[in-house]
Design an enzyme around this catalytic site. Structure first.
Site, PDB file in Angstrom:
ATOM      1  N   PRO A 354       0.828  -1.211   0.000  1.00 43.29           N
ATOM      2  CA  PRO A 354       0.000   0.000   0.000  1.00 43.29           C
ATOM      3  C   PRO A 354       0.866   1.266   0.000  1.00 43.29           C
ATOM      4  O   PRO A 354       1.794   1.395   0.804  1.00 43.29           O
ATOM      5  CB  PRO A 354      -0.793  -0.119   1.303  1.00 43.29           C
ATOM      6  CG  PRO A 354      -0.837  -1.578   1.599  1.00 43.29           C
ATOM      7  CD  PRO A 354       0.487  -2.104   1.115  1.00 43.29           C
TER       8      PRO A 354
ATOM      9  N   GLY B 103       1.144  -8.749   7.381  1.00 40.17           N
ATOM     10  CA  GLY B 103      -0.258  -8.608   7.034  1.00 40.17           C
ATOM     11  C   GLY B 103      -0.319  -7.852   5.718  1.00 40.17           C
ATOM     12  O   GLY B 103       0.688  -7.669   5.061  1.00 40.17           O
ATOM     13  N   CYS B 104      -1.526  -7.371   5.358  1.00 32.97           N
ATOM     14  CA  CYS B 104      -1.640  -6.728   4.043  1.00 32.97           C
ATOM     15  C   CYS B 104      -1.306  -5.254   4.131  1.00 32.97           C
ATOM     16  O   CYS B 104      -1.104  -4.597   3.135  1.00 32.97           O
ATOM     17  CB  CYS B 104      -3.036  -6.926   3.482  1.00 32.97           C
ATOM     18  SG  CYS B 104      -4.279  -5.950   4.323  1.00 32.97           S
ATOM     19  N   VAL B 105      -1.267  -4.709   5.350  1.00 31.13           N
ATOM     20  CA  VAL B 105      -1.044  -3.266   5.479  1.00 31.13           C
ATOM     21  C   VAL B 105       0.049  -2.982   6.511  1.00 31.13           C
ATOM     22  O   VAL B 105       0.314  -3.823   7.386  1.00 31.13           O
ATOM     23  CB  VAL B 105      -2.372  -2.553   5.836  1.00 31.13           C
ATOM     24  CG1 VAL B 105      -2.877  -2.966   7.189  1.00 31.13           C
ATOM     25  CG2 VAL B 105      -2.250  -1.061   5.772  1.00 31.13           C
TER      26      VAL B 105
END
Lengths: 411, 105
Positions: A354, B103-105
């Site tokens: 991100p 994790g994804c973030v």
């Protein structure tokens, strides 16, 4: 006639049914979809139920409403998948469905019974989950009159559906207790098996302290062994103990039982597939979409939606004898509620973590990546309408399926 | 990205000392990282866990979860905590030359 059989009428399966009915010739293809439950849940909405922001009626609709004409919907549990014989056995009437191509979209489900103590005498008294409608509604009822104390949110193990939901729950809880006038009487703790709340370098840099600023205590690398519902504490494998007055658990997530029983899954019943095309490496007429797949991306509706976009184009190539293109890049796009009417947005894929920037229009937005804004919150709120009216019907969304670097900066 | 000399070999690591290219990993490197992490000797039981994690990690691109190791390598969770005390998930990933669990973030 060729048979395309879809197992599961959740987000992924329903979008596949809609898209393929439009793309495949009615005279050449019969499409069948099987599911055992009548109700379609807007699962992202479960998060808001405990805090009274959504009610049960906001997140349920009949599955039948979203299955297009020309697709047969069969309501039945699935007994076994037999890819060697290209057929599926249903529980209802012992019916057997033969197929030419199979799409498995049976999802992921929570298993509180896998952790000792969760589903015992404290269940839905002071131990709750919010990943099921029953749990979310029970927790909402409990929170309406809760007078404060120690709230512990524990993630049992990864992967979980919507990996950001626990973070959102914490930030919404902070806001909720503030509005209730009891924030000073609530201690919020987050116990996660990961090394921290944020683990990706750039997200950590931008959001690193957001939980601490909201007064949430983070306990990293906490591997829960058991819940002691009498002493009201959770115990880790390293004998670390956390006492609670209210335990909110995110139980172990697993793929459907039928996957395990049919010998198709890994240790958690998720099915190995090619990460760019969703084709099974073992059976050349079997695809797996959505949460059921064992892929290194998030288990989330946005991923399923982007995945089906890539899949449907490739499937048309595949049935015409062309090579599939490795189009799916693991793209995920998630709004993260951060409380007090604000939200965050993250956009990432298999290779790119991100990053900050503007989305979907570079430089314009209206949404901001990795940054709190009111617009992001409204994006999340509007999304429910888009989900029911556009996304689930497989209609065009103004968002490209593959991730783009335009409008992002990598620091 | 920085580099670090481990067991007479220069490898790429992140700021916390996790190797970023699993192909640079050797058994000597594993032993050297293990002793830095307070695991002074790698016994056959340790290797069972490391070998399994390497196998799974190279295939999937990330370190396996503890539950996956428990089932796949056949080592009970309690024992994993005994073999790699204080955060086995992180330690196994580090010693096996796989990235940090994320994790994804």
């Amino acid at each position: 006639m060729k048979n395309l059989l879809i197992l599961g009428a959740g987000t992924a399966g329903t979008i596949v049914a809609n898209k393929m009915r439009r793309l495949l010739d009615n005279d050449e293809w019969r499409i069948t979809i099987v599911d055992q439950h009548e109700t379609h849940y807007y699962q992202p909405g479960f998060l808001f139920i405990p805090f009274g922001m959504y009610s049960k009626n906001d997140v349920i609709k009949p599955k039948r409403d979203f299955i297009p004409q020309g697709v047969e919907l069969i309501m039945s549990p699935i007994e076994a998948i037999e890819p060697e014989n290209n057929r599926v056995r249903l529980a209802k009437d012992g019916r057997i469905l033969n197929y030419d191509f199979l799409v498995i979209a049976t999802g992921a489900h929570t298993h509180p019974e896998e952790t000792p103590g969760i589903k015992e005498n404290g269940w839905h008294k002071d131990v709750f989950d919010f990943y099921t409608i029953e749990g979310a509604v029970a927790l909402a009822k409990h929170l309406r009159t809760w007078q404060g104390g120690r709230m512990v949110l524990n993630v049992v193990e990864n992967p979980i559906k919507c990996p950001v939901a626990p973070l959102e729950f914490l930030m919404l809880a902070d806001w909720f207790f503030y509005e209730q006038g009891i924030r000073d009487r609530v201690e919020i703790t987050y116990a996660t098996p990961l090394p921290g709340a944020f683990t990706k370098p750039i997200a950590s840099k931008h959001l690193g302290d957001i939980l601490e600023e909201k007064g949430v205590k983070v306990v990293p690398e906490f591997y829960i062994e058991r819940v002691d519902p009498d002493a009201k504490k959770i115990v880790s494998y390293e004998e670390q103990e956390l006492e609670y007055d209210l335990l909110v658990t995110v139980p172990l997530n697993m793929g459907a039982d039928v996957i395990g029983n049919s010998g198709l899954g890994d240790d958690l019943n998720f099915i190995p597939v090619d990460k760019h095309t969703f084709l099974s490496p073992k059976y050349d007429n079997m695809f797996v979409l959505g949460d059921a797949a064992n892929l290194p991306t998030s288990k989330a509706g946005s991923v399923a939606h982007f995945a089906v976009d890539c899949f449907s184009e490739n499937f048309l190539r595949y049935i015409d004898g062309l090579d599939m293109l490795p189009t799916f890049d693991g793209h995920a796009n998630c709004f993260i509620e951060s409380g007090f009417g604000k939200g965050l947005l993250i956009d990432f894929n298999y290779d790119v973590e991100p990053l900050p920037g503007k989305y979907p229009l570079p430089g314009i937005g209206p949404f901001s990546l990795l940054q709190e804004s009111e617009m992001n919150h409204w994006g999340k709120m509007l999304f429910r309408w888009l989900y029911w009216n556009t996304l689930i019907k497989g209609e065009e969304m103004p968002l490209p399926a593959r991730m783009t670097m335009a409008g992002k900066w990598d620091k | 990205m920085t580099t670090k000399e481990i067991a007479d070999k220069t490898v790429q690591v992140n700021e916390e000392g996790f190797m970023t290219d699993p192909n640079e990993w050797t058994q000597d490197i594993a032993a050297a990282i293990a002793s830095e992490e307070g695991v002074s000797e790698l016994t056959p039981e340790h290797w069972k866990v490391i070998d399994y994690s390497r196998e799974v990690g190279l295939e999937s691109g990330s370190a396996p979860t503890l539950r996956n190791i428990t089932k796949g390598a056949g080592v009970p969770t309690k024992e994993l905590f005994g073999l790699f005390p204080k955060g086995p998930a992180k330690k196994v990933a580090k010693i096996s030359g796989l990235g940090k669990p994320e994790g994804c973030v």
